[in-house]
Scaffold this active site. Structure first.
Site, PDB file in Angstrom:
ATOM      1  N   CYS A   1      42.575-168.585  39.288  1.00 21.90           N
ATOM      2  CA  CYS A   1      43.862-169.613  39.393  1.00 21.90           C
ATOM      3  C   CYS A   1      43.098-171.177  40.338  1.00 21.90           C
ATOM      4  O   CYS A   1      43.171-171.202  41.604  1.00 21.90           O
ATOM      5  CB  CYS A   1      44.774-168.927  39.873  1.00 21.90           C
ATOM      6  SG  CYS A   1      44.866-167.528  39.275  1.00 21.90           S
TER       7      CYS A   1
ATOM      8  N   ARG B   1      37.854-173.366  37.511  1.00 24.68           N
ATOM      9  CA  ARG B   1      37.200-171.873  37.991  1.00 24.68           C
ATOM     10  C   ARG B   1      37.942-170.763  36.914  1.00 24.68           C
ATOM     11  O   ARG B   1      37.028-170.053  37.216  1.00 24.68           O
ATOM     12  CB  ARG B   1      38.475-172.368  39.112  1.00 24.68           C
ATOM     13  CG  ARG B   1      38.352-173.536  40.503  1.00 24.68           C
ATOM     14  CD  ARG B   1      39.722-173.813  40.837  1.00 24.68           C
ATOM     15  NE  ARG B   1      40.060-172.130  41.662  1.00 24.68           N
ATOM     16  CZ  ARG B   1      39.739-172.378  43.238  1.00 24.68           C
ATOM     17  NH1 ARG B   1      39.547-173.515  43.716  1.00 24.68           N
ATOM     18  NH2 ARG B   1      40.062-171.151  43.654  1.00 24.68           N
TER      19      ARG B   1
ATOM     20  N   TRP C   1      43.945-167.248  36.148  1.00 25.92           N
ATOM     21  CA  TRP C   1      43.225-166.437  35.533  1.00 25.92           C
ATOM     22  C   TRP C   1      43.294-164.859  35.586  1.00 25.92           C
ATOM     23  O   TRP C   1      44.038-164.525  36.684  1.00 25.92           O
ATOM     24  CB  TRP C   1      41.600-166.669  36.176  1.00 25.92           C
ATOM     25  CG  TRP C   1      40.616-165.939  35.767  1.00 25.92           C
ATOM     26  CD1 TRP C   1      39.846-165.778  35.111  1.00 25.92           C
ATOM     27  CD2 TRP C   1      40.212-164.772  36.449  1.00 25.92           C
ATOM     28  NE1 TRP C   1      39.397-165.486  34.477  1.00 25.92           N
ATOM     29  CE2 TRP C   1      39.179-164.521  35.891  1.00 25.92           C
ATOM     30  CE3 TRP C   1      40.468-164.220  37.531  1.00 25.92           C
ATOM     31  CZ2 TRP C   1      38.145-163.114  36.264  1.00 25.92           C
ATOM     32  CZ3 TRP C   1      39.788-162.676  37.213  1.00 25.92           C
ATOM     33  CH2 TRP C   1      38.910-162.680  36.983  1.00 25.92           C
TER      34      TRP C   1
ATOM     35  N   ASN D   1      47.883-168.465  43.602  1.00 22.61           N
ATOM     36  CA  ASN D   1      46.429-168.202  43.512  1.00 22.61           C
ATOM     37  C   ASN D   1      46.365-167.474  44.545  1.00 22.61           C
ATOM     38  O   ASN D   1      46.359-166.832  45.930  1.00 22.61           O
ATOM     39  CB  ASN D   1      45.619-169.548  44.063  1.00 22.61           C
ATOM     40  CG  ASN D   1      44.249-169.289  43.811  1.00 22.61           C
ATOM     41  OD1 ASN D   1      44.175-168.155  43.148  1.00 22.61           O
ATOM     42  ND2 ASN D   1      43.430-170.034  44.621  1.00 22.61           N
ATOM     43  N   GLY D   2      45.222-165.841  44.056  1.00 23.59           N
ATOM     44  CA  GLY D   2      45.747-164.553  44.696  1.00 23.59           C
ATOM     45  C   GLY D   2      46.134-163.692  43.886  1.00 23.59           C
ATOM     46  O   GLY D   2      46.479-163.545  43.120  1.00 23.59           O
TER      47      GLY D   2
ATOM     48  N   GLU E   1      17.896-163.457  38.863  1.00 24.99           N
ATOM     49  CA  GLU E   1      18.208-164.765  38.589  1.00 24.99           C
ATOM     50  C   GLU E   1      18.953-165.123  36.710  1.00 24.99           C
ATOM     51  O   GLU E   1      19.712-165.517  36.690  1.00 24.99           O
ATOM     52  CB  GLU E   1      18.171-165.592  39.395  1.00 24.99           C
ATOM     53  CG  GLU E   1      19.039-166.998  39.585  1.00 24.99           C
ATOM     54  CD  GLU E   1      20.546-166.877  39.483  1.00 24.99           C
ATOM     55  OE1 GLU E   1      21.155-166.120  39.922  1.00 24.99           O
ATOM     56  OE2 GLU E   1      20.832-167.967  39.065  1.00 24.99           O
TER      57      GLU E   1
ATOM     58  N   LYS F   1      21.228-165.533  34.679  1.00 27.81           N
ATOM     59  CA  LYS F   1      22.310-167.201  33.969  1.00 27.81           C
ATOM     60  C   LYS F   1      22.121-166.426  32.083  1.00 27.81           C
ATOM     61  O   LYS F   1      22.840-167.361  31.916  1.00 27.81           O
ATOM     62  CB  LYS F   1      21.126-167.836  33.874  1.00 27.81           C
ATOM     63  CG  LYS F   1      20.618-168.873  35.257  1.00 27.81           C
ATOM     64  CD  LYS F   1      21.600-169.243  35.835  1.00 27.81           C
ATOM     65  CE  LYS F   1      23.464-168.799  35.974  1.00 27.81           C
ATOM     66  NZ  LYS F   1      23.078-168.833  37.250  1.00 27.81           N
TER      67      LYS F   1
ATOM     68  N   GLU G   1      24.960-164.679  31.758  1.00 30.02           N
ATOM     69  CA  GLU G   1      27.142-164.602  32.001  1.00 30.02           C
ATOM     70  C   GLU G   1      27.454-165.698  31.070  1.00 30.02           C
ATOM     71  O   GLU G   1      28.819-165.458  30.382  1.00 30.02           O
ATOM     72  CB  GLU G   1      26.815-165.194  33.152  1.00 30.02           C
ATOM     73  CG  GLU G   1      26.034-166.281  33.514  1.00 30.02           C
ATOM     74  CD  GLU G   1      26.720-166.448  35.138  1.00 30.02           C
ATOM     75  OE1 GLU G   1      27.342-166.409  35.836  1.00 30.02           O
ATOM     76  OE2 GLU G   1      24.988-167.440  35.497  1.00 30.02           O
TER      77      GLU G   1
ATOM     78  N   HIS H   1      10.296-145.781  34.517  1.00 31.56           N
ATOM     79  CA  HIS H   1      11.180-144.807  34.539  1.00 31.56           C
ATOM     80  C   HIS H   1      12.133-144.487  33.817  1.00 31.56           C
ATOM     81  O   HIS H   1      12.729-144.082  34.566  1.00 31.56           O
ATOM     82  CB  HIS H   1      11.371-144.703  36.338  1.00 31.56           C
ATOM     83  CG  HIS H   1       9.829-144.806  36.784  1.00 31.56           C
ATOM     84  ND1 HIS H   1       9.625-143.388  37.210  1.00 31.56           N
ATOM     85  CD2 HIS H   1       9.055-145.738  37.313  1.00 31.56           C
ATOM     86  CE1 HIS H   1       7.981-143.756  38.282  1.00 31.56           C
ATOM     87  NE2 HIS H   1       8.214-145.421  37.907  1.00 31.56           N
TER      88      HIS H   1
ATOM     89  N   LYS I   1      35.047-169.641  38.842  1.00 33.59           N
ATOM     90  CA  LYS I   1      33.697-170.126  39.055  1.00 33.59           C
ATOM     91  C   LYS I   1      34.072-169.076  40.671  1.00 33.59           C
ATOM     92  O   LYS I   1      32.932-169.573  41.139  1.00 33.59           O
ATOM     93  CB  LYS I   1      33.718-171.585  39.462  1.00 33.59           C
ATOM     94  CG  LYS I   1      33.457-172.971  40.085  1.00 33.59           C
ATOM     95  CD  LYS I   1      31.110-172.389  39.617  1.00 33.59           C
ATOM     96  CE  LYS I   1      30.357-173.014  40.439  1.00 33.59           C
ATOM     97  NZ  LYS I   1      29.469-173.029  40.193  1.00 33.59           N
TER      98      LYS I   1
HETATM   99  O1  M6R Z   1      30.832-168.891  45.813  1.00 32.98           O
HETATM  100  P1  M6R Z   1      29.205-167.860  45.699  1.00 32.98           P
HETATM  101  O2  M6R Z   1      28.699-168.177  45.423  1.00 32.98           O
HETATM  102  O3  M6R Z   1      30.157-166.882  46.485  1.00 32.98           O
HETATM  103  O4  M6R Z   1      29.703-167.148  44.335  1.00 32.98           O
HETATM  104  C1  M6R Z   1      29.039-166.210  44.281  1.00 32.98           C
HETATM  105  C2  M6R Z   1      29.006-165.460  42.912  1.00 32.98           C
HETATM  106  O5  M6R Z   1      30.569-165.844  42.136  1.00 32.98           O
HETATM  107  C3  M6R Z   1      28.320-166.959  41.872  1.00 32.98           C
HETATM  108  O6  M6R Z   1      26.747-167.445  41.950  1.00 32.98           O
HETATM  109  C4  M6R Z   1      28.289-166.606  40.528  1.00 32.98           C
HETATM  110  O7  M6R Z   1      26.941-165.201  39.592  1.00 32.98           O
HETATM  111  C5  M6R Z   1      27.693-166.755  39.153  1.00 32.98           C
HETATM  112  N1  M6R Z   1      28.994-167.081  37.717  1.00 32.98           N
HETATM  113  C6  M6R Z   1      26.623-167.337  38.702  1.00 32.98           C
HETATM  114  O8  M6R Z   1      25.990-168.540  38.142  1.00 32.98           O
END
Ligand code: M6R
Length: 611
Positions: A2, A27, A75, A101-102, A484, A488, A491, A507, A606
């Site tokens: 949020c 966000r 959110w 927010n929270g 990674e 990418k 997501e 395995h 985010k």
């Molecule tokens: O703000 P942070 O680096 O702590 O966030 C960690 C993850 O939430 C963040 O890297 C997330 O996996 C991204 N969406 C990846 O692209």
């Protein structure tokens, strides 16, 4: 997660609120709402979906007339996205309104208590209890009422609050969720994140846990929980407004990928350069040579991509220093009662500096007397403030949910750390150090070169927009790169993908390979080439289409691959910084080809400020 915004001043509040919320869209959210005091009452408008709907409903804010207000992008956590569940929430006669927010963890108990006292609820949210509690405890003084409520609620929160009886004031308070306030030229503004206020001010106050701020048209007053006034110093935000705008690119993600050469360069050579006379100098570590020599173990703790950077960090730091490194997901680490060895340090990696699990891991380590180093991008964020020392990654504001430039900068911070520790502990020769420094210096140009060949990756990606499953394989650092690359792709494109240590496929997972399945193999570690080539042959003979990402000169790979992308030569420890570039581009172009909302993928936020 949020986003919250609040404003009081000479301007009409609603357009300022909508503008601030638009800056927080990245966000992640699924509904939004604003409340403005119109001279008689607090008027609210809420809507499900994009902010565009709220702007249309209010004619860009012009139909809500008034100079103080609060706004929110939600959110969904408790209750589905709906008008009732959207914020602001309010007490029975709408004289007290709240944005949050929270998560209020004990909301069920409070809700029952309030229901027993005759309070009726309009939503399924945890937040609504705050509005009714404020009503229940209302003393006539907003400050003392808020303090009473703080004593009842548990969890994490940044709250924006308005009282109809005090229309000249907007209140805010926080615990474990970010909150900033700043003076604008004609009023005062509050928000959960810097981009929302950048247009109005670069000088912000970070609100600490249990601090309460009262915003008035021409002043801000800070209080602690005992109602004592506090003196606070502002922090200057160096980012410029353009850095947080799209600047002609189709997506923030594309722009941020293109900013990687600069992010890498700025992280190696910030204003106080980290390379001085052929040595790596990290002043902000505030550790003596003796402290560094005594380190017996390093724990790297993070989430998502930051965790993936940490996996690479393990290989690099162990390789250069021979210090054992354990890498953990913060959400696991915080609940597994980690056994901290004497003379160990914890490194928390985070772009936002607000990730709830990473912050909890940091606190656990500090409670156990373990030194914590934060590798953080957002200046002044909670992790940056609570760590014993902080090494900033100078990637600038990152808006796209899928991280690219912050991840690249995290890798650099970890390389520098490994090199610095190796130098202090004498586990590296001078020749080796100078060759590493030379290779490090070349990375920005090499990344730029890889970005320049984006069309080639785009053409290849277009063939895979209908893929159902994709596998990424590699060994050692190449496995870390695969983790990674896989995140990418999945997501932002919603294509199922998995990263596997290449030797682990047989395995179990190899049974998923069928005719045409795309397997992307990463081969940048010379001593492992042959091993990974064998794994490529295994999947190819079962029908897989094999894409290889490898280092120039390794033409041997061509016999086991259907398509090869070459990256320039660099030191074996730095290959992640190069190999990830075409793989980021691949994920991006597959998602664009599928018509996905690349910058705001579904269900994602985010900054993950709840666990
Ligand atoms: O703000 P942070 O680096 O702590 O966030 C960690 C993850 O939430 C963040 O890297 C997330 O996996 C991204 N969406 C990846 O692209």
């Amino acid at each position: 997660m949020c986003g919250i915004v609040g404003y009081i001043g000479e301007q009409q509040a609603a357009p300022v609120l909508l503008d601030g919320l638009a800056k927080l869209e990245y966000r992640g959210y699924d509904s939004a709402g604003i409340a403005v005091y119109n001279g008689h009452e607090i008027e609210m408008v809420k809507s499900v979906g994009r902010l565009k709907v709220l702007s249309e409903l209010t004619h860009d804010g012009t139909t809500l007339v008034g100079k103080s207000g609060i706004g929110h992008t939600r959110w969904a956590t408790h209750g589905s996205p709906s008008n009732d569940n959207a914020h602001p929430h309010y007490n029975k006669d709408g004289s007290i309104v709240v944005v949050h927010n929270g998560i209020i963890e004990n909301y069920m108990k409070i809700r029952k208590m309030l229901q027993n006292k005759g309070y009726e609820f309009n939503s399924d949210t945890d937040t609504e209890v705050v509005a009714h509690l404020l009503d229940y405890y209302y003393t006539g003084s907003p400050l003392s009422t808020i303090i009473k409520v703080l004593q009842r609620i548990e969890g994490s929160y940044a709250l924006g609050i308005m009282f109809k009886e005090f229309p000249e004031q907007v209140f805010a308070v926080r615990k474990d969720s970010p909150l900033i306030v700043g003076h604008t030229k004609d009023g005062n503004i509050l928000a959960s994140d810097v981009p929302a206020v950048l247009k109005y001010t670069r000088s912000v106050y970070f609100i600490e846990n249990y601090e309460i701020v009262c915003l008035e048209k021409d002043k801000m007053t800070f209080y602690n929980i005992d109602e004592d006034e506090l003196e606070k110093e502002p922090t200057t935000i160096e980012w410029d407004v353009a850095a947080a705008e799209k600047g002609g690119y189709e997506h923030y993600m594309l722009k941020e990928m293109y900013e990687q050469p600069k992010a890498v360069k700025d992280t190696i050579y910030p204003s106080d350069s980290r390379i001085v006379d052929g040595r790596v100098v990290i002043k902000e570590l505030s550790m003596s040579d003796e402290d560094i020599k005594n380190i017996k173990k390093i724990y790297i703790v993070a989430c998502g991509s930051a965790y993936h950077a940490g996996v690479t960090g393990k290989y690099v730091i162990e390789g250069l220093t021979r210090i054992p490194v354990e890498v953990d997901l913060a959400s696991e680490f915080r609940y597994r009662s980690p056994i901290y060895e004497d003379n160990s340090i914890v490194i928390i990696i985070s772009q936002s500096g607000e990730t709830a699990d990473s912050l909890a891991a940091l606190r656990d380590a500090r409670e156990h007397g373990v030194r914590v180093l934060g590798i953080v991008n957002v200046v002044g964020s909670s992790i940056a403030r609570e760590a014993d020392s902080v090494m900033y990654t100078w990637a600038g504001p990152e808006i796209a949910v899928a991280t690219t430039k912050a991840y690249s900068a995290q890798l650099i911070a970890l390389y520098l750390l490994g090199m610095n520790f190796a130098q202090v502990r004498n586990t590296i020769t001078e020749d080796k150090m100078s060759s590493l420094i030379k290779d490090l210096a070349k990375l920005p140009d090499q990344i730029e070169m890889l970005l320049a060949s984006k069309e080639k990756v785009q053409r290849f990606a277009n063939r895979y927009i209908a893929a159902q499953n994709v596998f990424f394989i590699g060994r050692g650092i190449d496995y870390a790169i695969s983790l990674e690359a896989s995140l990418k792709l999945k997501e932002i494109s919603y294509i199922h993908s998995e990263a596997y240590a290449a030797g682990e496929l047989k395995h179990g997972t190899i049974s998923l390979i069928e005719e045409g399945t795309l397997v992307s193999a990463v081969l940048t570690q010379e001593h492992l080439y042959k091993k990974t080539i064998s794994n490529m042959v295994e999947v190819r003979s079962r029908g897989a289409f094999v894409l290889a990402v490898t280092t120039e000169g390794n033409t041997e790979v061509e016999k086991a691959a259907d398509y090869v992308i070459y990256i320039p030569q660099t030191n074996e420890y730095f290959t992640n910084s190069l190999a990830i570039i075409p793989l980021q581009l691949f994920g991006y172009y597959v998602a664009v080809g599928k018509g996905c909302d690349v910058d705001k993928p579904r269900n994602l936020a985010k900054s993950v400020t709840v666990e």
